[in-house]
Every structure is written in structure tokens, then in C-alpha cells.
Design a protein around this motif. Structure first.
Motif, PDB file in Angstrom:
ATOM      1  N   LEU A   1      43.776 -25.272  48.291  1.00 15.13           N
ATOM      2  CA  LEU A   1      43.773 -24.821  49.696  1.00 15.13           C
ATOM      3  C   LEU A   1      42.351 -24.535  50.162  1.00 15.13           C
ATOM      4  O   LEU A   1      42.005 -24.777  51.321  1.00 15.13           O
ATOM      5  CB  LEU A   1      44.598 -23.527  49.759  1.00 15.13           C
ATOM      6  N   LYS A   2      41.547 -24.007  49.252  1.00 16.82           N
ATOM      7  CA  LYS A   2      40.179 -23.602  49.614  1.00 16.82           C
ATOM      8  C   LYS A   2      39.140 -24.652  49.209  1.00 16.82           C
ATOM      9  O   LYS A   2      37.937 -24.408  49.319  1.00 16.82           O
ATOM     10  CB  LYS A   2      39.827 -22.250  48.961  1.00 16.82           C
ATOM     11  N   GLY A   3      39.621 -25.798  48.734  1.00 13.93           N
ATOM     12  CA  GLY A   3      38.694 -26.865  48.347  1.00 13.93           C
ATOM     13  C   GLY A   3      38.305 -27.723  49.542  1.00 13.93           C
ATOM     14  O   GLY A   3      38.913 -27.638  50.612  1.00 13.93           O
TER      15      GLY A   3
ATOM     16  N   PHE B   1      45.730 -28.451  62.773  1.00 10.78           N
ATOM     17  CA  PHE B   1      46.132 -27.223  62.077  1.00 10.78           C
ATOM     18  C   PHE B   1      46.559 -26.245  63.147  1.00 10.78           C
ATOM     19  O   PHE B   1      46.484 -26.561  64.332  1.00 10.78           O
ATOM     20  CB  PHE B   1      44.996 -26.674  61.192  1.00 10.78           C
ATOM     21  N   GLU B   2      47.031 -25.087  62.781  1.00  9.23           N
ATOM     22  CA  GLU B   2      47.631 -24.071  63.653  1.00  9.23           C
ATOM     23  C   GLU B   2      49.074 -24.476  63.986  1.00  9.23           C
ATOM     24  O   GLU B   2      49.332 -25.447  64.720  1.00  9.23           O
ATOM     25  CB  GLU B   2      46.856 -23.834  64.954  1.00  9.23           C
ATOM     26  N   SER B   3      49.993 -23.699  63.471  1.00  6.51           N
ATOM     27  CA  SER B   3      51.408 -24.053  63.638  1.00  6.51           C
ATOM     28  C   SER B   3      51.793 -24.164  65.122  1.00  6.51           C
ATOM     29  O   SER B   3      52.590 -25.023  65.498  1.00  6.51           O
ATOM     30  CB  SER B   3      52.300 -23.034  62.920  1.00  6.51           C
ATOM     31  N   GLY B   4      51.195 -23.325  65.966  1.00  4.53           N
ATOM     32  CA  GLY B   4      51.528 -23.390  67.391  1.00  4.53           C
ATOM     33  C   GLY B   4      51.119 -24.731  67.992  1.00  4.53           C
ATOM     34  O   GLY B   4      51.893 -25.364  68.716  1.00  4.53           O
TER      35      GLY B   4
HETATM   36  N1  GTB Z   1      47.570 -19.152  62.629  1.00  4.11           N
HETATM   37  C1  GTB Z   1      47.875 -20.035  61.522  1.00  4.11           C
HETATM   38  C2  GTB Z   1      49.098 -20.882  61.854  1.00  4.11           C
HETATM   39  O1  GTB Z   1      49.972 -20.406  62.592  1.00  4.11           O
HETATM   40  O2  GTB Z   1      49.186 -22.034  61.389  1.00  4.11           O
HETATM   41  C3  GTB Z   1      48.103 -19.171  60.299  1.00  4.11           C
HETATM   42  C4  GTB Z   1      48.375 -20.014  59.086  1.00  4.11           C
HETATM   43  C5  GTB Z   1      48.641 -19.141  57.865  1.00  4.11           C
HETATM   44  O3  GTB Z   1      48.665 -17.901  57.951  1.00  4.11           O
HETATM   45  N2  GTB Z   1      48.852 -19.783  56.737  1.00  4.11           N
HETATM   46  C6  GTB Z   1      49.113 -19.077  55.535  1.00  4.11           C
HETATM   47  C7  GTB Z   1      48.121 -19.523  54.485  1.00  4.11           C
HETATM   48  O4  GTB Z   1      47.831 -20.672  54.327  1.00  4.11           O
HETATM   49  C8  GTB Z   1      50.514 -19.430  55.043  1.00  4.11           C
HETATM   50  S1  GTB Z   1      51.768 -18.933  56.154  1.00  4.11           S
HETATM   51  N3  GTB Z   1      47.590 -18.554  53.757  1.00  4.11           N
HETATM   52  C9  GTB Z   1      46.679 -18.808  52.699  1.00  4.11           C
HETATM   53  C10 GTB Z   1      45.342 -18.235  52.971  1.00  4.11           C
HETATM   54  O5  GTB Z   1      45.056 -17.811  54.098  1.00  4.11           O
HETATM   55  O6  GTB Z   1      44.557 -18.246  52.020  1.00  4.11           O
HETATM   56  C11 GTB Z   1      51.688 -17.119  56.009  1.00  4.11           C
HETATM   57  C12 GTB Z   1      52.691 -16.655  55.026  1.00  4.11           C
HETATM   58  C13 GTB Z   1      52.537 -16.896  53.697  1.00  4.11           C
HETATM   59  C14 GTB Z   1      53.484 -16.432  52.806  1.00  4.11           C
HETATM   60  C15 GTB Z   1      54.576 -15.731  53.249  1.00  4.11           C
HETATM   61  N4  GTB Z   1      55.532 -15.260  52.317  1.00  4.11           N
HETATM   62  O7  GTB Z   1      55.527 -15.685  51.178  1.00  4.11           O
HETATM   63  O8  GTB Z   1      56.355 -14.410  52.669  1.00  4.11           O
HETATM   64  C16 GTB Z   1      54.752 -15.499  54.588  1.00  4.11           C
HETATM   65  C17 GTB Z   1      53.801 -15.969  55.485  1.00  4.11           C
END
Ligand code: GTB
Length: 384
Positions: free
Chosen positions: A45-47, A70-73
Motif C-alpha cells: 500500500l505504501k510502496g 482514488f477517493e471513494s466519493g
Molecule cells: N477518503 C478516502 C476514501 O474515501 O477513499 C479514505 C480512504 C481510506 O481511508 N482508506 C483506508 C486505507 O487504505 C481503508 S478504508 N487505510 C490504510 C492507510 O491509510 O494506511 C478505512 C477502513 C479500514 C478498515 C476498517 N475496518 O477494518 O473496520 C474500516 C475502515
């Protein structure tokens, strides 16, 4: 070519659909657009490869030919704008649906995230106990406002739209907190969203992502399988407590009455088959009977915990092994079925998703048997 989205290789929620790929999957299912999923590890994810898609190193992303989003919205708005089904044709109604998408993301989701952060990240801070009530109060205010606007309508502005999809998925994250249940109109709104076939397909798809079957996850999945099977057997107990026409059912009724912490006649039992398996619900007939609702939920949890430890002896003793579908389900291997417990307004539900035809068939046989065994106390149609 089908678009490709990204999702966690191992979601922290272990398949509960809380990560944000779920909302994109749901939108794609609503519009009937097939898609591919690339699962990404936390390291990747961070690569640089993933950051080229999303500079913040997060999921979900969306690739369609040369387009990368990117951005779910933004992703869901793009899907809604390029397909029919998620945005109204009328320009004003369309603008309002988009407004609700923004409201979900910018006005409702932030206080929900604040609560998650408080509970998960801040709980060991000295000031946690002081801050938590403030966070909860802000959230309750916002939910009250939303509930007042929704009123008794099914959806926020006429027909279901991308605005509802976003609002429902945002609210869903609240379920574990119990706060959603304080707003019955919102809880019912979320349940309506979850009942949509497209949501169920999306949920099943994220649940069946291969990594859930890897060794570190098998234990938890097995626990969930066992827990939900336990929950189902719990329902057998309860249903069996009603006057039964056969000797076997009388026997079950006697044993069930000793086990049950509440009166079976005060609850409704739904066994709704679908193409993935089925949805079981136990709901209090009086939605204001808080004690009964708590009893339904806690008993389900208690039984679930027993099954989580592999203890199936009670239902086996009470119901025997001859019940259609049970033999198969009780010997099921981890990974063949995915079962999710959730609260619903005035009760609890368990979703059963079979990963192969034989498992789905066993769930269906088992549901059929429950319906025929328990006659008028069980139904295959959820209350509208
Ligand atoms: N604003 C962006 C969007 O809407 O696309 C936010 C995207 C986001 O927050 N992604 C998260 C992510 O990749 C996953 S969804 N995080 C890794 C990081 O930032 O390093 C958030 C999420 C993850 C897990 C749970 N859970 O397991 O309950 C719930 C929500």
C-alpha cells in the motif's frame, strides 16, 4: 475491459465490509458493471507502485483504461455518472443526490470517524473518559438531524441513489457502537440498504476474497462460522418452544424453554433464502421492548460463543442430526461458508453466504426445514 479496484489483502475487519472498497463494490453491483479486484498488502500500500495510483497509499483505487481514480466519493460519482441506476435523470434531483453524497462524506462521516478514533486510538489516554461523551453527543446531534430529515421516507430524496448508497455505508460503520439503534428510522434505513441485492452481492464478493482463507484468518472465520451456526441453532431452540404438533417438536420445545431467557411468542423469526444462502432474523414483536431485544441479542451472542469454542452439543442433543442441511453445516470446513452476525432494528440477523453450491443448498434445506417445522411462528419474508 472491466475496471479494476483495489482492496485490502487482509482487511482488519476480516470481511465485515467496513473498508471503503465495499462502497465501490456496491456501486458497481448497483449499475451491473463487472469489475476486477487487486488485493494489496499493507506493505505494498505504501510502496511506489500503489502510490502511483493513490499518493496517500490507501485503498480503494479505480482503474479504467487510462483513467486512475482514488477517493471513494470520486470513484462512486464517476461510476454513477457513467452508468444508469445511481443518479436521477432530472438535473435538480441529480444535483440533490450528489449533495447527499457530499453530506454523507463531509457532514455525517467525520463525527462517526471521531467516535472510532476515540474508541480505538484514544482509549488509553487520561482524558478519554472526559472526551468520549462529547464525541458521542456531537454524533447523536448529527444523527438526530439526519433522522429528522429522513422521517418515514425509504430514501433521502425519492428513489434510491448514490446519495443513499454513500449515507448507508457511512452509517453502517456505526453499527457495532450500538448508537445506530438509538435512531430506529436510521437503523431501518441502513437495513433497507443492506437488503438490496446489489449490496448483498458486493458483501459476498468482499467476503470471499481469497486471503480470508489463508491460515492466519482461518481461526477467526471458523469462529464466525461456528458462531452463526450457533445463532441458527439458538433460533431452533426458540422456535421449538412453541406448541409443536410432533413428539420430536414437543421434546425440543421442553428443552428449548429451559434454555431460552425470553418468551418465544414475543418474537418473530425470519428465514429468507437468497442465491448466496440466506438471512435469518429474530426480531422482537414490540420494538419498544428493550429488555427483550437485549435478551435476543445477548442470547445469540452467548450461543455464538459456545459454538466458537466448538461446542455443538446442545443443538445436537435437542434437534438431532437428521434435520436437513444440519449434517452438512455442522461438518463444514472453515472457508466454505461465511456467516456474519449483526444487530437489526429490534433484534438480530445472521447472514449466511455459502462459497459453493453444496453449502448454499445445505443452507436452503436447513431454512426450509425450519420454516416447515415451525409453521406460523416462522416466516420467509422479513417484516416491511
Ligand atoms: N477518503 C478516502 C476514501 O474515501 O477513499 C479514505 C480512504 C481510506 O481511508 N482508506 C483506508 C486505507 O487504505 C481503508 S478504508 N487505510 C490504510 C492507510 O491509510 O494506511 C478505512 C477502513 C479500514 C478498515 C476498517 N475496518 O477494518 O473496520 C474500516 C475502515
Amino acid at each position: 475491459m472491466n475496471p479494476t479496484i483495489t482492496a485490502f489483502e487482509q482487511s482488519p475487519d476480516r470481511g465485515k465490509g467496513l473498508a471503503r472498497d465495499m462502497r465501490v463494490r456496491w456501486a458497481l453491483e448497483e449499475v451491473g458493471q463487472p469489475y476486477e479486484v487487486r488485493l494489496v498488502s499493507f506493505k505494498d500500500l505504501k510502496g511506489p507502485t500503489h502510490r502511483a495510483l493513490n499518493p496517500f497509499g490507501q485503498i480503494p483505487t479505480y482503474e479504467e483504461g487510462d483513467l486512475v481514480l482514488f477517493e471513494s466519493g470520486a470513484i462512486i460519482l464517476h461510476i454513477a455518472e457513467t452508468h444508469t441506476g445511481l443518479l436521477p435523470k432530472d438535473a435538480d434531483a441529480r444535483a440533490r443526490a450528489i449533495m447527499w453524497m457530499f453530506a454523507a462524506l463531509n457532514t455525517v462521516e467525520p463525527p462517526i470517524l471521531d467516535l472510532s478514533i476515540a474508541r480505538v486510538v484514544e482509549k488509553n489516554e487520561t482524558w478519554y473518559e472526559q472526551r468520549l461523551p462529547q464525541v458521542q453527543a456531537r454524533l447523536r446531534t448529527r444523527l438526530g438531524e439526519l433522522s429528522a430529515r429522513l422521517g418515514d421516507a425509504d430514501w433521502l430524496d425519492g428513489a434510491f441513489s448514490a446519495g443513499d448508497l454513500m449515507m448507508v455505508i457511512v452509517l453502517l460503520r456505526l453499527r457495532v457502537s450500538g448508537i445506530l439503534d438509538e435512531f430506529p428510522k436510521l437503523a431501518a434505513y441502513v437495513a433497507r440498504g443492506e437488503a438490496r441485492p446489489a449490496y448483498q452481492r458486493a458483501f459476498a464478493a468482499q467476503l470471499s476474497s481469497p486471503p480470508i482463507l489463508r491460515p492466519p484468518d482461518i481461526g477467526s472465520l471458523a469462529m464466525r462460522n461456528q458462531a452463526a451456526i450457533a445463532a441458527s441453532f439458538f433460533c431452533l431452540f426458540t422456535l421449538a418452544a412453541i406448541a409443536a404438533p410432533t413428539a420430536r417438536q414437543q421434546d425440543v420445545a421442553q428443552k428449548g424453554a429451559m434454555v431460552m431467557p425470553f418468551n418465544i411468542h414475543n418474537s418473530t423469526h425470519v428465514f429468507q433464502k437468497n442465491q448466496y444462502g440466506g438471512i435469518q432474523q429474530v426480531v422482537a414483536k414490540d420494538p419498544n421492548d428493550k429488555d427483550l431485544i437485549a435478551a435476543i441479542r445477548s442470547h445469540l451472542e452467548m450461543e455464538a460463543e459456545r459454538f466458537g469454542k466448538g461446542d455443538y452439543s446442545d443443538p445436537m442433543k435437542i434437534h438431532g442430526m437428521g434435520m436437513p442441511g444440519v449434517q452438512y453445516l455442522s461438518h463444514i470446513k472453515p472457508g466454505q461458508i461465511a456467516i456474519t452476525y449483526r444487530n437489526v432494528p429490534a433484534g438480530a440477523a445472521v447472514d449466511y453466504v455459502g462459497r459453493d453450491a453444496a453449502t448454499v443448498d445445505a443452507i436452503h434445506k436447513w431454512f426450509d426445514a425450519q420454516l416447515s417445522d415451525h409453521g406460523e411462528d416462522a416466516t420467509d419474508q422479513p417484516k416491511q
